[in-house]
Design an enzyme around this catalytic site. Structure first.
Site, PDB file in Angstrom:
ATOM      1  N   LYS A  83       0.778  -1.310  -0.032  1.00 27.40           N
ATOM      2  CA  LYS A  83      -0.032  -0.063  -0.064  1.00 27.40           C
ATOM      3  C   LYS A  83       0.844   1.189   0.031  1.00 27.40           C
ATOM      4  O   LYS A  83       2.086   1.343   0.248  1.00 27.40           O
ATOM      5  CB  LYS A  83      -0.726   0.082   1.187  1.00 27.40           C
ATOM      6  N   TYR A 106      15.354  29.826   8.149  1.00 30.77           N
ATOM      7  CA  TYR A 106      13.919  30.551   8.552  1.00 30.77           C
ATOM      8  C   TYR A 106      14.002  30.325  10.041  1.00 30.77           C
ATOM      9  O   TYR A 106      14.066  29.901  10.886  1.00 30.77           O
ATOM     10  CB  TYR A 106      12.834  29.764   8.104  1.00 30.77           C
TER      11      TYR A 106
HETATM   12  C1  LIG Z   1       0.014  -1.816   6.916  1.00 33.39           C
HETATM   13  C2  LIG Z   1      -0.821  -3.249   7.370  1.00 33.39           C
HETATM   14  C3  LIG Z   1       0.087  -4.352   7.514  1.00 33.39           C
HETATM   15  C4  LIG Z   1       1.536  -4.298   7.172  1.00 33.39           C
HETATM   16  O1  LIG Z   1       2.269  -3.676   8.532  1.00 33.39           O
HETATM   17  P1  LIG Z   1       3.809  -3.372   8.788  1.00 33.39           P
HETATM   18  O2  LIG Z   1       3.486  -3.063   9.936  1.00 33.39           O
HETATM   19  O3  LIG Z   1       4.107  -2.364   7.748  1.00 33.39           O
HETATM   20  O4  LIG Z   1       4.495  -4.618   8.498  1.00 33.39           O
HETATM   21  C5  LIG Z   1      -0.460  -5.442   7.788  1.00 33.39           C
HETATM   22  N1  LIG Z   1      -1.745  -5.629   7.937  1.00 33.39           N
HETATM   23  C6  LIG Z   1      -2.607  -4.390   8.024  1.00 33.39           C
HETATM   24  C7  LIG Z   1      -4.120  -4.669   8.027  1.00 33.39           C
HETATM   25  C8  LIG Z   1      -2.046  -3.174   7.503  1.00 33.39           C
HETATM   26  O5  LIG Z   1      -3.074  -2.292   7.587  1.00 33.39           O
END
Ligand SMILES: *Cc1c(COP(=O)(O)O)cnc(C)c1O
Length: 372
Positions: A44, A261
């Site tokens: 994702k 800044y």
């Molecule tokens: C993002 C996510 C993962 C992966 O998690 P990591 O901590 O990046 O390994 C697995 N399961 C679900 C439901 C997630 O939202």
């Protein structure tokens, strides 16, 4: 094999190198640790900022058969490079989108009765017989059926719904937290309601909670991209991301002069600064700024660690290179901001955040080099 996108190297303000072979090696290592469970990949958020198509196709080539994404757009991008993979959409079924799942053979992760009923109605009306997952909430209180709702669902005994996975998600797997054991116990109980359906509970850190967390399928994300799934212990993963920034100017600053800044950083000695063309618009988080009160991020310049001076600007940062001999740095040189020495977790800590945010913020203006 090396692929590159973005501006030519000579014009690039920063160079981001993503090691796809290291991602594949991390996936294999996590799979080895979770065996006999199978290892999926969470890609994702544009493959945690690393490029969803590049990551998914590298992992599909490495043998990964199951991918998880957040939404339909991401799912279609994975489908384009992984025609045979099972692709689950974690955020579930939005109203009226069931046909879009069928069109690309994608699997919704159903997390409520409303989603479940809509999916069932769509299957009945369309004849679509593709699979879906059930998300059960075991303590995170974010997505998923409550345990009693899951029991009701199981009693209904609709056995023709193509439920191919029962999953849940840890709230604190990277910590030693009592909720981990509670969630594992709860998930075991829920699994027993669906005895013929494979289960999935562990994210990256969850894999390191041991075999009780593994079930049939594990779902690592961040560890694939080199972040440490075992905070406080040595990082078992290979680094994936390297970021180099370009020195656009070298300048001298007198003691007492301020930098950047809001004039939050004051030179304490005759200081030499390297101005580097990477800023918060490139995902170099502004929270990693340095002030007189608080140090910020660091860079490796000619082999030496050097501190940031002042605030991170939109397009630039200043690095105090006073301790690096003059003849070792020139305008146009590259300094290392992320890599084997300064990992995503270290940069995140210096910005008061987590490696996930550093990765998913990685900018779009760099020359991106993919190593395979
Ligand atoms: C993002 C996510 C993962 C992966 O998690 P990591 O901590 O990046 O390994 C697995 N399961 C679900 C439901 C997630 O939202």
């Amino acid at each position: 094999m090396t692929d590159a996108i973005g501006p030519p190297e000579s014009e690039a303000g920063g160079i981001l190198t993503i090691d796809l072979a290291a991602i594949a090696a991390n996936w294999r290592a996590l799979g080895h640790r979770a065996a006999p469970a199978k290892c999926a990949a969470v890609v994702k958020a544009d493959g945690y900022g690393c490029g969803i198509e590049q990551v998914a196709s590298a992992l599909a080539r490495a043998g990964c058969e199951t991918f998880f994404v957040a939404n339909l757009t991401e799912a279609r991008r994975v489908r384009a490079v992984a025609p045979n993979a099972a692709i689950y959409v974690l955020n579930g079924l939005l109203p009226g989108t069931a046909a879009a799942y069928a069109e690309a053979n994608l699997r919704p992760v159903l997390g409520s009765t409303a989603e479940f009923d809509e999916w069932r109605a769509f299957r009945a009306a369309s004849g679509w017989n593709g699979a879906a997952a059930l998300h059960i909430d075991t303590g995170m209180n974010r997505l998923g059926f409550a345990q009693d709702e899951a029991a009701t669902l199981a009693e209904r005994g609709d056995n023709d719904l193509g439920i191919a996975l029962v999953m849940s998600h840890f709230a604190c797997s990277e910590e030693d937290h009592p909720l981990n054991a509670l969630q594992m116990t709860c998930f075991r109980a829920v699994r027993a309601l669906f005895p013929d359906v494979p289960g999935s509970l562990a994210n990256s850190s969850g894999i390191f909670l041991g075999p009780d967390a593994h079930h049939e399928l594990v779902r690592p994300g961040v560890a694939l991209y080199g972040a440490n799934p075992t905070p406080g212990q040595p990082n078992p993963m290979q680094p994936v991301v390297a970021l180099e920034g370009r020195i656009v100017q070298l300048r001298a600053v007198a003691p007492g002069a301020t930098v950047g800044y809001s004039a939050t950083w004051t030179a304490r000695r005759p200081t030499r600064l390297a101005i580097v063309s990477v800023g918060y618009a490139d995902g170099f988080l502004r929270a990693a700024s340095a002030s007189d009160a608080r140090p910020g991020a660091e860079a490796i310049v000619a082999g030496q660690r050097c501190p940031l001076a002042g605030r991170v600007s939109m397009d630039l940062i200043a690095i105090d290179v006073t301790d690096v001999p003059d003849r070792q740095i020139s305008r146009g040189d590259l300094v290392s901001l992320l890599g084997a020495e300064i990992g995503v977790d270290e940069l995140a800590a210096r910005a008061g955040t987590i490696g996930y945010e550093v990765l998913t913020s990685l900018g779009r203006r760099y020359r991106r080099i993919y190593r395979a």
